[in-house]
Design a protein around this motif. Structure first.
Motif, PDB file in Angstrom:
ATOM      1  N   ASN A  22       0.828  -1.220   0.000  1.00  0.00           N
ATOM      2  CA  ASN A  22       0.000   0.000   0.000  1.00  0.00           C
ATOM      3  C   ASN A  22       0.861   1.269   0.000  1.00  0.00           C
ATOM      4  O   ASN A  22       0.554   2.258   0.651  1.00  0.00           O
ATOM      5  CB  ASN A  22      -1.012   0.017   1.152  1.00  0.00           C
ATOM      6  N   ASN A  23       2.024   1.144  -0.673  1.00  0.00           N
ATOM      7  CA  ASN A  23       2.873   2.301  -0.972  1.00  0.00           C
ATOM      8  C   ASN A  23       3.404   3.011   0.278  1.00  0.00           C
ATOM      9  O   ASN A  23       3.500   4.224   0.306  1.00  0.00           O
ATOM     10  CB  ASN A  23       2.088   3.284  -1.848  1.00  0.00           C
ATOM     11  N   ARG A  24       3.717   2.229   1.307  1.00  0.00           N
ATOM     12  CA  ARG A  24       4.265   2.826   2.531  1.00  0.00           C
ATOM     13  C   ARG A  24       5.706   2.341   2.692  1.00  0.00           C
ATOM     14  O   ARG A  24       6.000   1.158   2.449  1.00  0.00           O
ATOM     15  CB  ARG A  24       3.423   2.383   3.720  1.00  0.00           C
ATOM     16  N   ARG A  25       6.613   3.281   3.082  1.00  0.00           N
ATOM     17  CA  ARG A  25       8.016   2.897   3.261  1.00  0.00           C
ATOM     18  C   ARG A  25       8.131   1.970   4.473  1.00  0.00           C
ATOM     19  O   ARG A  25       7.597   2.277   5.556  1.00  0.00           O
ATOM     20  CB  ARG A  25       8.853   4.160   3.483  1.00  0.00           C
ATOM     21  N   ALA A  26       8.800   0.828   4.287  1.00  0.00           N
ATOM     22  CA  ALA A  26       8.929  -0.135   5.394  1.00  0.00           C
ATOM     23  C   ALA A  26      10.291  -0.821   5.321  1.00  0.00           C
ATOM     24  O   ALA A  26      10.901  -0.884   4.250  1.00  0.00           O
ATOM     25  CB  ALA A  26       7.828  -1.174   5.324  1.00  0.00           C
ATOM     26  N   ARG A  27      10.713  -1.313   6.453  1.00  0.00           N
ATOM     27  CA  ARG A  27      12.021  -1.985   6.496  1.00  0.00           C
ATOM     28  C   ARG A  27      11.784  -3.483   6.315  1.00  0.00           C
ATOM     29  O   ARG A  27      11.093  -4.109   7.130  1.00  0.00           O
ATOM     30  CB  ARG A  27      12.692  -1.695   7.840  1.00  0.00           C
ATOM     31  N   TYR A  28      12.348  -4.033   5.254  1.00  0.00           N
ATOM     32  CA  TYR A  28      12.133  -5.445   4.935  1.00  0.00           C
ATOM     33  C   TYR A  28      13.292  -6.295   5.449  1.00  0.00           C
ATOM     34  O   TYR A  28      14.455  -5.959   5.265  1.00  0.00           O
ATOM     35  CB  TYR A  28      12.001  -5.621   3.407  1.00  0.00           C
ATOM     36  N   TYR A  29      12.923  -7.395   6.080  1.00  0.00           N
ATOM     37  CA  TYR A  29      13.926  -8.321   6.621  1.00  0.00           C
ATOM     38  C   TYR A  29      13.989  -9.568   5.760  1.00  0.00           C
ATOM     39  O   TYR A  29      12.973 -10.048   5.262  1.00  0.00           O
ATOM     40  CB  TYR A  29      13.571  -8.700   8.066  1.00  0.00           C
ATOM     41  N   ARG A  30      15.229 -10.069   5.609  1.00  0.00           N
ATOM     42  CA  ARG A  30      15.440 -11.257   4.766  1.00  0.00           C
ATOM     43  C   ARG A  30      16.381 -12.205   5.516  1.00  0.00           C
ATOM     44  O   ARG A  30      17.370 -11.760   6.101  1.00  0.00           O
ATOM     45  CB  ARG A  30      16.092 -10.805   3.445  1.00  0.00           C
ATOM     46  N   ILE A  31      16.044 -13.479   5.529  1.00  0.00           N
ATOM     47  CA  ILE A  31      16.891 -14.451   6.257  1.00  0.00           C
ATOM     48  C   ILE A  31      18.186 -14.687   5.478  1.00  0.00           C
ATOM     49  O   ILE A  31      18.174 -14.754   4.240  1.00  0.00           O
ATOM     50  CB  ILE A  31      16.122 -15.781   6.515  1.00  0.00           C
ATOM     51  N   THR A  32      19.296 -14.796   6.185  1.00  0.00           N
ATOM     52  CA  THR A  32      20.595 -15.041   5.527  1.00  0.00           C
ATOM     53  C   THR A  32      20.886 -16.546   5.529  1.00  0.00           C
ATOM     54  O   THR A  32      20.163 -17.330   6.151  1.00  0.00           O
ATOM     55  CB  THR A  32      21.721 -14.318   6.284  1.00  0.00           C
TER      56      THR A  32
ATOM     57  N   THR B  18      23.353 -17.978   7.014  1.00  0.00           N
ATOM     58  CA  THR B  18      23.667 -18.360   8.399  1.00  0.00           C
ATOM     59  C   THR B  18      22.367 -18.521   9.187  1.00  0.00           C
ATOM     60  O   THR B  18      22.251 -19.420  10.029  1.00  0.00           O
ATOM     61  CB  THR B  18      24.519 -17.254   9.072  1.00  0.00           C
ATOM     62  N   GLY B  19      21.423 -17.626   8.907  1.00  0.00           N
ATOM     63  CA  GLY B  19      20.134 -17.691   9.591  1.00  0.00           C
ATOM     64  C   GLY B  19      19.413 -18.987   9.283  1.00  0.00           C
ATOM     65  O   GLY B  19      18.822 -19.617  10.172  1.00  0.00           O
ATOM     66  N   ARG B  20      19.462 -19.408   8.011  1.00  0.00           N
ATOM     67  CA  ARG B  20      18.789 -20.661   7.617  1.00  0.00           C
ATOM     68  C   ARG B  20      19.429 -21.854   8.326  1.00  0.00           C
ATOM     69  O   ARG B  20      18.749 -22.765   8.795  1.00  0.00           O
ATOM     70  CB  ARG B  20      18.897 -20.866   6.096  1.00  0.00           C
ATOM     71  N   ARG B  21      20.763 -21.814   8.402  1.00  0.00           N
ATOM     72  CA  ARG B  21      21.479 -22.912   9.066  1.00  0.00           C
ATOM     73  C   ARG B  21      21.087 -22.964  10.549  1.00  0.00           C
ATOM     74  O   ARG B  21      20.824 -24.021  11.106  1.00  0.00           O
ATOM     75  CB  ARG B  21      22.990 -22.666   8.916  1.00  0.00           C
ATOM     76  N   PHE B  22      21.033 -21.782  11.153  1.00  0.00           N
ATOM     77  CA  PHE B  22      20.664 -21.692  12.569  1.00  0.00           C
ATOM     78  C   PHE B  22      19.231 -22.202  12.779  1.00  0.00           C
ATOM     79  O   PHE B  22      18.966 -22.968  13.706  1.00  0.00           O
ATOM     80  CB  PHE B  22      20.801 -20.237  13.023  1.00  0.00           C
ATOM     81  N   LEU B  23      18.346 -21.794  11.880  1.00  0.00           N
ATOM     82  CA  LEU B  23      16.938 -22.199  11.979  1.00  0.00           C
ATOM     83  C   LEU B  23      16.798 -23.721  11.889  1.00  0.00           C
ATOM     84  O   LEU B  23      16.072 -24.347  12.666  1.00  0.00           O
ATOM     85  CB  LEU B  23      16.129 -21.525  10.866  1.00  0.00           C
ATOM     86  N   ARG B  24      17.551 -24.301  10.945  1.00  0.00           N
ATOM     87  CA  ARG B  24      17.494 -25.762  10.771  1.00  0.00           C
ATOM     88  C   ARG B  24      17.922 -26.478  12.057  1.00  0.00           C
ATOM     89  O   ARG B  24      17.234 -27.372  12.549  1.00  0.00           O
ATOM     90  CB  ARG B  24      18.422 -26.155   9.612  1.00  0.00           C
ATOM     91  N   ALA B  25      19.057 -26.019  12.594  1.00  0.00           N
ATOM     92  CA  ALA B  25      19.592 -26.671  13.805  1.00  0.00           C
ATOM     93  C   ALA B  25      18.649 -26.484  14.993  1.00  0.00           C
ATOM     94  O   ALA B  25      18.366 -27.439  15.730  1.00  0.00           O
ATOM     95  CB  ALA B  25      20.970 -26.088  14.121  1.00  0.00           C
ATOM     96  N   GLU B  26      18.157 -25.267  15.145  1.00  0.00           N
ATOM     97  CA  GLU B  26      17.308 -24.987  16.307  1.00  0.00           C
ATOM     98  C   GLU B  26      15.946 -25.682  16.195  1.00  0.00           C
ATOM     99  O   GLU B  26      15.378 -26.103  17.188  1.00  0.00           O
ATOM    100  CB  GLU B  26      17.105 -23.479  16.454  1.00  0.00           C
ATOM    101  N   THR B  27      15.452 -25.787  14.961  1.00  0.00           N
ATOM    102  CA  THR B  27      14.168 -26.466  14.749  1.00  0.00           C
ATOM    103  C   THR B  27      14.284 -27.933  15.161  1.00  0.00           C
ATOM    104  O   THR B  27      13.410 -28.484  15.826  1.00  0.00           O
ATOM    105  CB  THR B  27      13.750 -26.369  13.262  1.00  0.00           C
ATOM    106  N   GLU B  28      15.400 -28.543  14.761  1.00  0.00           N
ATOM    107  CA  GLU B  28      15.633 -29.936  15.103  1.00  0.00           C
ATOM    108  C   GLU B  28      15.656 -30.124  16.621  1.00  0.00           C
ATOM    109  O   GLU B  28      15.019 -31.030  17.163  1.00  0.00           O
ATOM    110  CB  GLU B  28      16.973 -30.366  14.494  1.00  0.00           C
ATOM    111  N   THR B  29      16.382 -29.226  17.301  1.00  0.00           N
ATOM    112  CA  THR B  29      16.478 -29.304  18.764  1.00  0.00           C
ATOM    113  C   THR B  29      15.095 -29.132  19.394  1.00  0.00           C
ATOM    114  O   THR B  29      14.712 -29.863  20.300  1.00  0.00           O
ATOM    115  CB  THR B  29      17.416 -28.192  19.281  1.00  0.00           C
TER     116      THR B  29
END
Lengths: 297, 116
Positions: B72-82, B84-95
């Motif tokens: 809706n045409n509003r300035r916003a800060r977009y976050y993107r997983i890196t 390293t983030g994906r690797r961390f997510l995989r490990a933590e999800t397993e745990t």
């Protein structure tokens, strides 16, 4: 420096961080209000509801500001590490490309660093660091004599004589005490085992001026350093004691102290030892022993 | 945040945010909306805590952020997983899954099992 690094954004100031954070939260509230408006609320009601949902704006700002600062410093630290890694990789590639030149650079740098380190060690030991074994080095002064000779002009020297020392001690009032030392070579041992060693004749006041602590026993007193009645005593450096073979024993002293000095035709019992450093303090060379000035053979 | 929503266990918000970002870049409000919609409001995501989590993850290098423009045409800060983030997510999800499986298996017991 790589082009990538040239165009890398500069680290943000805390004001920039603050502005960015405020803008992000305002944007969040705006997006939330848009969503609520789409569900049928008026713009004013939607914005109020969005702000209420977010909670205390300023309190959140304070918390987020603190975490944003931590994040910023972590990011900067990571950037620096990445930059260092990149530099190391580039340096390694360059070194592999021209190994001869690289070796020359490494050797030159190593020599430069080594020479500088050695020089600094020397300067530090001679000029910067306080001499070890002296109780209050900042209160100790070395005296120099300045004399004018018709044939040599103004001459400054530290060499003096015993008469000057007694005169200074008796007349001067600007200092608490005066000590004198004279360095020379002594013969240690007899026959084939004899060797030359640096030693010092020091006045009894030497010990009270520099105030070193004896490892064992005591230092000689003014009574033992009286002109015409000097005792046959010596203060040995610890290094000398440890290095010298035992030839006699002294009751109550460890075996390594039990050595007998022969200074010219005199014998002296070294019943006292002192840290090697204490005999080096006022004396320009490392001394192995100190004997009373008046006991000079 | 719905009043009857479940409070989040410590450390789980970071995982939920990373999981949400694993579908693609999103702004903070998008993440909060997605989590609320997907769980029918049963998981309560506090807005302030969400941004703290995002900034924490950014500091650790698990997400990157850049300014963009919303639908809706509003300035916003977009976050993107890196990566390293994906690797961390995989490990933590397993745990996390192993942990919850163990806890669930204990809590769902109807009678004390026979000792071996």
């Amino acid at each position: 420096m790589s082009f990538r690094r040239l165009f890398r954004p500069l680290p943000r100031s805390s004001r920039d961080l603050d502005a960015e954070l405020r803008e992000e939260i305002e944007s969040h509230i705006g997006l939330c209000a848009d969503a609520l408006e789409r569900k049928g609320l008026s713009r004013v009601a939607a914005e109020a509801a969005a702000r209420a949902r977010f909670g205390d704006f300023e309190e959140s700002m304070r918390t987020l500001r603190a975490s944003a600062r931590q994040r910023s410093s972590r990011v900067q630290r990571r950037e620096r590490l990445l930059s260092l890694k990149q530099d190391l990789v580039v340096a390694w590639r360059q070194a592999r490309r021209s190994p001869g030149f690289s070796a020359a650079v490494v050797v030159t740098l190593a020599l430069g660093v080594g020479a500088n380190g050695a020089m600094f060690g020397l300067v530090d030991r001679l000029l910067l660091r306080e001499p070890p074994g002296v109780a209050a080095p900042e209160q100790v002064r070395r005296l120099y004599w300045t004399q004018t000779f018709s044939w040599a002009g103004v001459v400054t020297q530290e060499v003096s004589n015993y008469a000057d020392y007694t005169m200074l001690r008796a007349e001067a009032r600007s200092w608490s005490d005066v000590a004198a030392h004279f360095s020379g070579e002594f013969t240690f041992g007899r026959g084939e085992a004899a060797r030359l060693a640096r030693g010092s004749m020091v006045t009894a006041s030497y010990w009270s001026v520099l105030r070193p602590r004896p490892h064992l026993g005591r230092f000689f007193t003014a009574d033992e350093d009286r002109p015409g009645n000097a005792s046959r005593v010596a203060v040995l450096s610890q290094a000398t004691c440890l290095a010298s073979p035992s030839s006699a024993t002294i009751s109550g002293a460890p075996p390594w102290v039990a050595i007998r000095l022969r200074l010219a035709r005199r014998s002296a019992w070294p019943t006292w030892t002192t840290p090697s450093s204490a005999l080096r303090n006022g004396i320009s060379v490392a001394s192995t022993c100190g004997i009373p000035t008046c006991g000079c053979p | 945040v719905a009043d009857d929503s479940l409070p989040l266990l410590k450390g789980t918000l970071d995982l939920l945010v990373l999981k949400t970002l694993s579908w693609g870049p999103m702004h903070g409000f998008g993440i909060a909306s997605w989590l609320t919609d997907y769980t029918d409001g049963s998981v309560g995501v506090d807005d302030s805590a969400l941004y703290q989590s995002l900034h924490r993850l950014e500091g650790r290098g698990y997400v990157d952020a850049e300014w963009g423009v919303s639908d809706n045409n509003r300035r916003a800060r977009y976050y993107r997983i890196t990566t390293t983030g994906r690797r961390f997510l995989r490990a933590e999800t397993e745990t996390w899954l192993r942990y919850t499986r163990s806890v669930t298996s204990i809590l769902s017991l109807q009678a004390r099992p026979a000792q071996t």
